[in-house]
Enzyme design. Structure first.
Site, PDB file in Angstrom:
ATOM      1  N   SER A  58     -28.311 -34.148  -1.782  1.00 30.31           N
ATOM      2  CA  SER A  58     -27.670 -33.650  -2.995  1.00 30.31           C
ATOM      3  C   SER A  58     -28.702 -32.947  -3.871  1.00 30.31           C
ATOM      4  O   SER A  58     -29.891 -33.274  -3.824  1.00 30.31           O
ATOM      5  CB  SER A  58     -27.044 -34.818  -3.767  1.00 30.31           C
ATOM      6  OG  SER A  58     -26.720 -34.459  -5.090  1.00 30.31           O
ATOM      7  N   SER A  59     -28.224 -32.020  -4.679  1.00 36.35           N
ATOM      8  CA  SER A  59     -29.118 -31.322  -5.607  1.00 36.35           C
ATOM      9  C   SER A  59     -29.679 -32.248  -6.676  1.00 36.35           C
ATOM     10  O   SER A  59     -30.630 -31.886  -7.379  1.00 36.35           O
ATOM     11  CB  SER A  59     -28.375 -30.162  -6.289  1.00 36.35           C
ATOM     12  OG  SER A  59     -27.261 -30.648  -7.021  1.00 36.35           O
ATOM     13  N   CYS A  60     -29.134 -33.472  -6.807  1.00 41.38           N
ATOM     14  CA  CYS A  60     -29.640 -34.405  -7.816  1.00 41.38           C
ATOM     15  C   CYS A  60     -31.033 -34.917  -7.467  1.00 41.38           C
ATOM     16  O   CYS A  60     -31.658 -35.612  -8.283  1.00 41.38           O
ATOM     17  CB  CYS A  60     -28.686 -35.571  -8.020  1.00 41.38           C
ATOM     18  SG  CYS A  60     -28.625 -36.740  -6.645  1.00 41.38           S
TER      19      CYS A  60
ATOM     20  N   TYR B 226     -29.039 -42.908  -6.958  1.00 45.42           N
ATOM     21  CA  TYR B 226     -28.620 -42.142  -5.774  1.00 45.42           C
ATOM     22  C   TYR B 226     -29.698 -41.132  -5.398  1.00 45.42           C
ATOM     23  O   TYR B 226     -30.016 -40.962  -4.213  1.00 45.42           O
ATOM     24  CB  TYR B 226     -27.299 -41.433  -6.082  1.00 45.42           C
ATOM     25  CG  TYR B 226     -26.737 -40.615  -4.956  1.00 45.42           C
ATOM     26  CD1 TYR B 226     -26.063 -41.226  -3.899  1.00 45.42           C
ATOM     27  CD2 TYR B 226     -26.846 -39.235  -4.953  1.00 45.42           C
ATOM     28  CE1 TYR B 226     -25.516 -40.484  -2.867  1.00 45.42           C
ATOM     29  CE2 TYR B 226     -26.305 -38.473  -3.927  1.00 45.42           C
ATOM     30  CZ  TYR B 226     -25.648 -39.104  -2.889  1.00 45.42           C
ATOM     31  OH  TYR B 226     -25.121 -38.351  -1.859  1.00 45.42           O
TER      32      TYR B 226
ATOM     33  N   LYS C 253     -31.844 -40.599  -1.809  1.00 45.34           N
ATOM     34  CA  LYS C 253     -31.802 -39.354  -1.047  1.00 45.34           C
ATOM     35  C   LYS C 253     -33.190 -38.729  -0.894  1.00 45.34           C
ATOM     36  O   LYS C 253     -33.506 -38.130   0.142  1.00 45.34           O
ATOM     37  CB  LYS C 253     -30.828 -38.377  -1.697  1.00 45.34           C
ATOM     38  CG  LYS C 253     -29.371 -38.758  -1.507  1.00 45.34           C
ATOM     39  CD  LYS C 253     -29.003 -38.794  -0.038  1.00 45.34           C
ATOM     40  CE  LYS C 253     -27.571 -39.195   0.210  1.00 45.34           C
ATOM     41  NZ  LYS C 253     -27.245 -39.223   1.660  1.00 45.34           N
TER      42      LYS C 253
ATOM     43  N   HIS D 210     -16.238 -37.055  -8.953  1.00 45.84           N
ATOM     44  CA  HIS D 210     -17.068 -36.071  -9.626  1.00 45.84           C
ATOM     45  C   HIS D 210     -16.198 -35.183 -10.515  1.00 45.84           C
ATOM     46  O   HIS D 210     -14.973 -35.288 -10.535  1.00 45.84           O
ATOM     47  CB  HIS D 210     -17.826 -35.236  -8.597  1.00 45.84           C
ATOM     48  CG  HIS D 210     -18.916 -35.994  -7.913  1.00 45.84           C
ATOM     49  ND1 HIS D 210     -18.775 -36.535  -6.656  1.00 45.84           N
ATOM     50  CD2 HIS D 210     -20.178 -36.321  -8.317  1.00 45.84           C
ATOM     51  CE1 HIS D 210     -19.897 -37.152  -6.302  1.00 45.84           C
ATOM     52  NE2 HIS D 210     -20.758 -37.044  -7.300  1.00 45.84           N
TER      53      HIS D 210
END
Length: 316
Positions: free
Chosen positions: A108-110, A137, A141, A180
């Site tokens: 994920s871009s997070c 999270y 990742k 989301h």
């Protein structure tokens, strides 16, 4: 790899996994396999090792994760950290030990810092602090990305990580407590059409966000399956972003909602802007097909035909 190569998709019933399955099937791949969580608990290391050793897939695509929005992350930080670590680490290690030829890890871009320069580049990873609302999270990742990089560097294996921007599409989670922003908005506007109640949305509406249709990500995964990518980490996004307010208005128009929107500015906005630079993957030949309006229309059509089966995630 050929269309007869044995491919295991972890999380094959989720939004991403099911989209990847559709993309592979459409491309002529005939030996695709998946297991439900009841059939295989990916949090159990021994069960995962036994499964991979028995089945010996040529390719593993890790689309399995515990996912959710700001509220879900805030209420369940430990499961979001620990369960995601368990799932991915078990799969990565089993793939390594079983000599799996290719492993595609989806994140994920997070993973990128909250205030990293825009647009986000792969080299921004671990250069500053994370967004607090989804750090649990993100940390999991990041560990997965680095594990795949380490295996690639030490053993020369074709383990690659794809980091998509905010995803939406068929089989998304529309549960209002755990979803989301885009699917939550879609459900709220749809239900408000009947109830006449105002649509209440979090924050100010000013943050900028990028959204990618899940079928475009699936094409990125297919690209990684068919090609040996030269680097370990690739962003997957559209390269354009919109304000949350613009997103809300686009969904409102698609749904045909004519009512009032109320913005609750006491709720957090999250990261001010999160636009990804996906030029590295684009330069190799992948590109998205959906623009935001057509993607939202496609998703809403799917939502209408499946609205009696909202996918919910337990917070326990």
């Amino acid at each position: 790899m050929t269309t007869h190569s044995k491919i295991y998709i972890a999380g094959h019933r989720g939004m991403v996994g099911s989209a990847v399955w559709r993309a592979l099937t459409a491309e002529g791949y005939t030996n695709i396999m998946g297991r439900t969580s009841k059939e295989l608990d990916l949090r159990n290391q021994q069960h995962v090792l036994d499964f991979i050793n028995t089945e010996r897939p040529d390719i593993i695509i890790d689309a399995a994760a515990r996912v959710g929005g700001i509220l879900a992350n805030s209420l369940s930080p430990y499961p979001f950290l620990m369960e995601n670590l368990q799932i991915q680490n078990n799969l990565i290690d089993a793939a390594h030990k079983a000599e799996t030829a290719k492993f595609v890890f989806l994140g994920s871009s997070c993973i990128y810092p909250k205030f990293a320069p825009q647009p986000l580049k792969e080299e921004h990873l671990l250069t500053d602090s994370l967004e607090p609302t989804n750090q649990w999270y993100a940390i999991a990742k990041i560990a997965g990305v680095k594990a795949c990089e380490a295996i690639r560097e030490q053993y020369g294996k074709d383990f690659v990580s794809l980091m998509p921007t905010n995803l939406y599409g068929p089989n998304d989670n529309f549960d209002l407590e755990t979803s989301h922003v885009l699917p939550a908005m879609m459900r709220k506007f749809h239900e408000s059409k009947s109830s006449g109640e105002p649509v209440k949305l979090w924050g100010s509406g000013t943050p900028m966000r990028e959204f990618l249709h899940v079928d475009d990500l699936a094409q990125g995964v297919l690209f990684a399956v068919k090609n040996k990518l030269p680097d370990y980490l690739y962003n997957v996004g559209t390269g354009t972003d919109v304000t949350i307010k613009t997103l809300a208005e686009t969904i409102q128009n698609t749904v045909g909602h004519k009512g009032v929107i109320e913005w609750d500015t006491t709720k957090p906005d999250g990261t001010p802007r999160k636009l990804m630079d996906s030029s590295k993957l684009r330069s190799l030949g992948w590109a998205p097909a959906f623009d935001l309006e057509s993607g939202i229309k496609h998703t809403y059509d799917w939502f209408i035909s499946h609205q009696d089966n909202y996918k919910a995630i337990s917070l326990s």
